[in-house]
Design a protein around this motif. Sequence first.
Motif, mmCIF file in Angstrom:
data_model
loop_
_atom_site.group_PDB
_atom_site.id
_atom_site.type_symbol
_atom_site.label_atom_id
_atom_site.label_comp_id
_atom_site.label_asym_id
_atom_site.label_seq_id
_atom_site.Cartn_x
_atom_site.Cartn_y
_atom_site.Cartn_z
ATOM 1 N N LEU A 35 6.656 9.708 8.205
ATOM 2 C CA LEU A 35 5.650 9.570 9.272
ATOM 3 C C LEU A 35 4.988 8.214 9.174
ATOM 4 N N ASP A 36 4.783 7.557 10.293
ATOM 5 C CA ASP A 36 3.984 6.330 10.246
ATOM 6 C C ASP A 36 3.044 6.280 11.440
ATOM 7 N N ALA A 37 1.816 5.844 11.170
ATOM 8 C CA ALA A 37 0.813 5.734 12.231
ATOM 9 C C ALA A 37 1.296 4.793 13.321
ATOM 10 N N SER A 38 2.138 3.847 12.947
ATOM 11 C CA SER A 38 2.680 2.895 13.917
ATOM 12 C C SER A 38 4.213 2.918 13.835
ATOM 13 N N ALA A 44 1.244 -3.989 5.396
ATOM 14 C CA ALA A 44 1.385 -5.202 4.572
ATOM 15 C C ALA A 44 2.842 -5.636 4.456
ATOM 16 N N THR A 45 3.744 -4.665 4.425
ATOM 17 C CA THR A 45 5.166 -4.979 4.235
ATOM 18 C C THR A 45 5.698 -5.965 5.284
ATOM 19 N N GLY A 46 5.162 -5.875 6.492
ATOM 20 C CA GLY A 46 5.637 -6.752 7.568
ATOM 21 C C GLY A 46 4.797 -8.005 7.721
ATOM 22 N N GLY A 50 7.552 -12.718 0.122
ATOM 23 C CA GLY A 50 8.505 -11.805 -0.504
ATOM 24 C C GLY A 50 8.890 -12.207 -1.907
ATOM 25 N N ALA A 51 7.902 -12.695 -2.673
ATOM 26 C CA ALA A 51 8.221 -13.097 -4.043
ATOM 27 C C ALA A 51 8.530 -11.865 -4.885
ATOM 28 N N VAL A 52 9.747 -11.772 -5.376
ATOM 29 C CA VAL A 52 10.118 -10.724 -6.329
ATOM 30 C C VAL A 52 9.973 -11.394 -7.691
ATOM 31 N N PRO A 171 0.013 9.289 13.236
ATOM 32 C CA PRO A 171 -0.996 9.117 12.176
ATOM 33 C C PRO A 171 -1.347 10.440 11.502
ATOM 34 N N ALA A 172 -1.141 10.509 10.203
ATOM 35 C CA ALA A 172 -1.511 11.724 9.465
ATOM 36 C C ALA A 172 -3.033 11.798 9.410
ATOM 37 N N ALA A 173 -3.579 12.940 9.821
ATOM 38 C CA ALA A 173 -5.040 13.097 9.785
ATOM 39 C C ALA A 173 -5.478 13.707 8.463
ATOM 40 N N PHE A 342 -0.668 -1.378 -4.303
ATOM 41 C CA PHE A 342 0.253 -2.396 -4.833
ATOM 42 C C PHE A 342 -0.227 -3.831 -4.607
ATOM 43 N N GLU A 343 -1.418 -3.987 -4.040
ATOM 44 C CA GLU A 343 -2.039 -5.304 -3.840
ATOM 45 C C GLU A 343 -0.995 -6.340 -3.389
ATOM 46 N N GLY A 344 -0.911 -7.467 -4.100
ATOM 47 C CA GLY A 344 0.021 -8.528 -3.690
ATOM 48 C C GLY A 344 1.364 -8.438 -4.391
ATOM 49 N N ASP A 345 1.737 -7.248 -4.848
ATOM 50 C CA ASP A 345 2.945 -7.108 -5.679
ATOM 51 C C ASP A 345 3.936 -6.073 -5.149
ATOM 52 N N GLY A 346 3.660 -5.526 -3.977
ATOM 53 C CA GLY A 346 4.434 -4.370 -3.518
ATOM 54 C C GLY A 346 5.834 -4.691 -3.008
ATOM 55 N N ILE A 347 6.101 -5.956 -2.656
ATOM 56 C CA ILE A 347 7.483 -6.259 -2.261
ATOM 57 C C ILE A 347 8.339 -6.266 -3.534
ATOM 58 N N CYS A 348 7.781 -6.835 -4.574
ATOM 59 C CA CYS A 348 8.481 -6.832 -5.870
ATOM 60 C C CYS A 348 8.629 -5.404 -6.406
ATOM 61 N N LEU A 349 7.502 -4.697 -6.471
ATOM 62 C CA LEU A 349 7.519 -3.379 -7.130
ATOM 63 C C LEU A 349 8.033 -2.257 -6.225
HETATM 64 C C1 LIG Z 1 -0.422 -12.192 2.723
HETATM 65 C C2 LIG Z 1 0.338 -11.294 1.793
HETATM 66 C C3 LIG Z 1 1.315 -11.828 0.954
HETATM 67 C C4 LIG Z 1 2.009 -10.997 0.065
HETATM 68 N N1 LIG Z 1 2.993 -11.530 -0.722
HETATM 69 C C5 LIG Z 1 3.687 -10.732 -1.573
HETATM 70 C C6 LIG Z 1 4.712 -11.274 -2.394
HETATM 71 O O1 LIG Z 1 5.034 -12.453 -2.347
HETATM 72 N N2 LIG Z 1 5.342 -10.428 -3.265
HETATM 73 C C7 LIG Z 1 5.024 -9.104 -3.359
HETATM 74 O O2 LIG Z 1 5.612 -8.402 -4.184
HETATM 75 N N3 LIG Z 1 4.078 -8.561 -2.565
HETATM 76 C C8 LIG Z 1 3.403 -9.341 -1.677
HETATM 77 N N4 LIG Z 1 2.426 -8.816 -0.895
HETATM 78 C C9 LIG Z 1 2.062 -7.389 -1.079
HETATM 79 C C10 LIG Z 1 2.982 -6.455 -0.333
HETATM 80 O O3 LIG Z 1 3.137 -6.862 0.995
HETATM 81 C C11 LIG Z 1 2.373 -5.038 -0.398
HETATM 82 O O4 LIG Z 1 1.979 -4.719 -1.708
HETATM 83 C C12 LIG Z 1 3.404 -4.002 0.063
HETATM 84 O O5 LIG Z 1 3.916 -4.359 1.322
HETATM 85 C C13 LIG Z 1 2.760 -2.620 0.103
HETATM 86 O O6 LIG Z 1 3.685 -1.725 0.650
HETATM 87 P P1 LIG Z 1 3.268 -0.236 0.984
HETATM 88 O O7 LIG Z 1 4.477 0.462 1.474
HETATM 89 O O8 LIG Z 1 2.515 0.330 -0.175
HETATM 90 O O9 LIG Z 1 2.149 -0.363 2.128
HETATM 91 P P2 LIG Z 1 2.239 -0.886 3.619
HETATM 92 O O10 LIG Z 1 3.308 -1.866 3.849
HETATM 93 O O11 LIG Z 1 0.851 -1.299 3.996
HETATM 94 O O12 LIG Z 1 2.654 0.419 4.440
HETATM 95 C C14 LIG Z 1 1.792 1.480 4.678
HETATM 96 C C15 LIG Z 1 2.235 2.157 5.972
HETATM 97 O O13 LIG Z 1 1.461 3.342 6.123
HETATM 98 C C16 LIG Z 1 1.147 3.511 7.486
HETATM 99 N N5 LIG Z 1 -0.051 4.356 7.544
HETATM 100 C C17 LIG Z 1 -1.316 4.066 7.156
HETATM 101 N N6 LIG Z 1 -2.125 5.133 7.331
HETATM 102 C C18 LIG Z 1 -1.352 6.128 7.836
HETATM 103 C C19 LIG Z 1 -1.594 7.471 8.224
HETATM 104 N N7 LIG Z 1 -2.811 8.032 8.132
HETATM 105 N N8 LIG Z 1 -0.560 8.194 8.713
HETATM 106 C C20 LIG Z 1 0.697 7.658 8.811
HETATM 107 N N9 LIG Z 1 0.973 6.387 8.462
HETATM 108 C C21 LIG Z 1 -0.028 5.645 7.968
HETATM 109 C C22 LIG Z 1 0.940 2.094 8.007
HETATM 110 O O14 LIG Z 1 1.152 2.042 9.407
HETATM 111 C C23 LIG Z 1 1.986 1.312 7.221
HETATM 112 O O15 LIG Z 1 3.205 1.180 7.931
HETATM 113 C C24 LIG Z 1 1.717 -9.603 0.012
HETATM 114 C C25 LIG Z 1 0.784 -9.068 0.886
HETATM 115 C C26 LIG Z 1 0.094 -9.887 1.768
HETATM 116 C C27 LIG Z 1 -0.902 -9.287 2.706
#
Ligand SMILES: Cc1cc2nc3c(=O)[nH]c(=O)nc-3n(C[C@H](O)[C@H](O)[C@H](O)COP(=O)(O)OP(=O)(O)OC[C@H]3O[C@@H](n4cnc5c(N)ncnc54)[C@H](O)[C@@H]3O)c2cc1C
Length: 385
Positions: A35-38, A44-46, A50-52, A171-173, A342-349
């Motif tokens: 499920l995704d709200a969008s 953040a993923t989009g 993309g530093a791994v 969107p999950a409520a 996953f802060e700024g590390d989620g593409i890697c992790l």
């Molecule tokens: C500027 C920037 C640079 C970065 N650079 C790097 C990098 O170089 N290397 C690296 O490893 N990481 C980097 N990151 C971090 C990385 O992008 C994120 O840690 C990672 O994308 C997190 O993934 P996620 O799947 O946890 O969350 P997200 O990608 O945020 O996905 C969460 C999804 O949940 C959906 N959602 C939210 N609430 C609900 C709901 N209630 N119901 C249904 N769906 C919902 C959203 O629509 C979204 O699609 C960077 C981030 C930023 C912002």
Amino acid sequence: MASSAAIHVAVIGAGIVGAAAAHFLAAAGARVTLLDASGPAAGATGASDGAVSVASKRPGPMMDLARHARAFYVRCERDGLFRGLFHRRSTFLVARTAVEAELVARHGADLAAAGERVVEVDRATLLARIPGLGASVCAALEIPDDGHALGYEITQRLLGRSRIAIRRNAPAAEIVMRAGRAAGVAIGDELVAADAVLVAAGIGSAPLLGLGEILIPRKGQMAVTDRASPSGPAIDGHLMAASYLAAKRGIAREDGHIGLVIDPLMTGQFLIGGSREDHRSDHATDARTIAAILREALDLYPPLAHRRVLRSFAGVRTASRDGLPIVGAHPRREGIVIATGFEGDGICLGPFMGACAARLLLGEAPAVDLKALSPQRFLRVEAHA
Ligand SMILES: Cc1cc2nc3c(=O)[nH]c(=O)nc-3n(C[C@H](O)[C@H](O)[C@H](O)COP(=O)(O)OP(=O)(O)OC[C@H]3O[C@@H](n4cnc5c(N)ncnc54)[C@H](O)[C@@H]3O)c2cc1C
């Protein structure tokens, strides 16, 4: 969590973490509703780099996890899942002052102690590798085994290679509980029934789990240039300034801090970032911040003066209060697994953590010890608050 692979799992969030978990769950025979709200990669993923990268990680559990996560990318690239999407390349940790040189040296020692290959690079060698580098660069280390992947491409590949029902604009409520365990997810008046629920909703995980005090949105602004090379990276590695390490090691904490990275993309463009703006979850960019990022970047790598900036964008990182991701079973609500923060590390992790979350949902032990990431550390605190 569940003993049979034939369970139905509702995954909330189609970012890189949710997509990876959904992929590996489906591969193990589970039924998955994502499920995704969008839509996929809408968070953040989009809107990220993309530093791994292991080079960028804080010593301790993050550095160790990143080494596993990067090895997972290498395996997925070799077995075809990430073929053409993951690229090996060096990270250069660069210092421009004596204080920064000390920080880079300390970080290099921590990386070496964690088992990482670290190569000292003198200025002449560095200039031969990266012609045009700024006069202020006085010390550098090369971390040769890092890589790069675009989050939205990885997400698309993971979803394209599995049979998963994807619900967009859903969107999950709330997570619906029955007799003390998760029974599904409410979307408006509708219940998506499931045997177990994975919360991988980035910053959207906070309201679903009552973690509003613990998960902090941290906006990051970035700029993208035109092509400096017709194809392939324009320089021979990823430039990571000591200011980025300072942020990661918790030394630079001021709001709006710029942790500079100059990332040569496969397209020949540069991705330059980024700001770290706490409690900001909007996607606006502003001239003052982008100008500050570019000023820093020009000092480090002056040839950027010849580039056109094509666009700027902002993404929202999900940081936890102690700087570590939150991954594991909900300690008080059976049938819920959490993977966020996953802060700024989620593409890697992300792919590795998604695979670990899938194993937890299937009642299997994850590939590594995840104790340091346990949700219990926060959910317990809340119970006493
Ligand atoms: C500027 C920037 C640079 C970065 N650079 C790097 C990098 O170089 N290397 C690296 O490893 N990481 C980097 N990151 C971090 C990385 O992008 C994120 O840690 C990672 O994308 C997190 O993934 P996620 O799947 O946890 O969350 P997200 O990608 O945020 O996905 C969460 C999804 O949940 C959906 N959602 C939210 N609430 C609900 C709901 N209630 N119901 C249904 N769906 C919902 C959203 O629509 C979204 O699609 C960077 C981030 C930023 C912002």
